[in-house]
Design a protein around this motif. Structure first.
Motif, mmCIF file in Angstrom:
data_model
loop_
_atom_site.group_PDB
_atom_site.id
_atom_site.type_symbol
_atom_site.label_atom_id
_atom_site.label_comp_id
_atom_site.label_asym_id
_atom_site.label_seq_id
_atom_site.Cartn_x
_atom_site.Cartn_y
_atom_site.Cartn_z
ATOM 1 N N CYS A 78 5.034 -0.437 0.242
ATOM 2 C CA CYS A 78 3.668 -0.299 -0.270
ATOM 3 C C CYS A 78 2.751 0.158 0.873
ATOM 4 N N CYS A 121 7.460 -6.768 0.492
ATOM 5 C CA CYS A 121 6.568 -7.758 -0.127
ATOM 6 C C CYS A 121 6.712 -7.821 -1.644
ATOM 7 N N CYS A 139 8.061 -2.830 -3.432
ATOM 8 C CA CYS A 139 8.116 -2.708 -1.979
ATOM 9 C C CYS A 139 9.277 -3.568 -1.458
ATOM 10 N N CYS A 150 2.320 -2.444 3.727
ATOM 11 C CA CYS A 150 3.476 -2.576 4.629
ATOM 12 C C CYS A 150 3.663 -1.310 5.459
HETATM 13 ZN ZN LIG Z 1 4.751 -4.188 0.845
#
Ligand SMILES: [Zn+2]
Length: 235
Positions: free
Chosen positions: A45, A23, A20, A48
């Protein structure tokens, strides 16, 4: 997913793991999206993605008398408040395709394909800011929009003549006085005369920048100015 696809998916995760952009969590590689480059799932992801707050509608021109309508893709909060600074100030190249997808999704969601714009323009940067940042984020958004809408992108005609302190560094009051009627200019007014313009920028905050640019475009003969920003700050 059949057994062969499942096997290939696992193989993808081993040889080309993706994470991602926000993150760094590993993304799974379902084949349907591995080859589908236009999917948010290839860049963010699920957590997010869930922190993207969509703007569902246009906004009346409460922040400007010279802009007919404001359209924004997302509220400037959650994931978008991390994506834009990483892309704009740190020029993380891997964010460009993500921004493109977010703009395509915005144009589709807000039915902008049905609109009667004639051309797309970007809020320009001063030469000094452009040298420092190396790219104009608004121009990238305008380019994506022009491609999605099938409309001409007019680059280089709208210019920022005067370098001003960054709007983001100023409070609401100072933003309004940071820009004047001379700040922006149109090189050849014939380009915008009689046209319905879609004016793009990355973030709508007070609307002072977009309002000033819209004034310049209207003085040059534009019939209407509609603003499209990737994100919108709730005041
Ligand atoms: Zn993420």
């Amino acid at each position: 997913m059949n057994q062969r696809s499942s096997y290939l998916s696992v193989l993808f995760d081993i040889i080309a793991p993706r994470t991602c952009l926000l993150c760094s969590q590993f993304l799974s590689h379902p084949l349907a999206t591995a080859f589908e480059k236009e999917s948010l799932e290839n860049y963010l992801c699920s957590s997010c993605r869930n922190q993207l707050e969509i703007c569902e509608r246009s906004f009346a021109s409460g922040r400007s008398s010279r802009i007919d309508k404001f359209f924004s893709g997302y509220q400037y909060t959650g994931s978008i408040a991390r994506i834009i600074p990483a892309w704009k100030y740190h020029r993380r190249n891997e964010f460009f395709p993500l921004i493109k997808i977010l703009i395509y999704l915005t144009i589709s969601r807000l039915n902008l394909l049905e609109s009667d714009f004639n051309l797309v323009l970007a809020v320009p940067l001063s030469r000094k800011t452009l040298r420092k940042r190396d790219f104009n984020q608004a121009l990238f958004i305008a380019a994506c929009s022009s491609f999605a809408l099938g409309l001409p992108l007019v680059a280089g005609q709208l210019v920022k003549n005067i370098h001003t302190p960054q709007q983001a560094s100023l409070d609401r009051h100072a933003r309004a006085y940071n820009l004047t009627g001379d700040t922006f200019g149109v090189i050849d007014p014939e380009v915008v005369r009689g046209r319905n313009v879609l004016l793009c920028d990355d973030v709508l905050t007070t609307g002072a920048t977009l309002d000033t640019v819209a004034g310049t475009l209207r003085s040059a003969g534009a019939v209407s100015v509609t603003a499209l920003t990737l994100a919108r700050v709730e005041l």
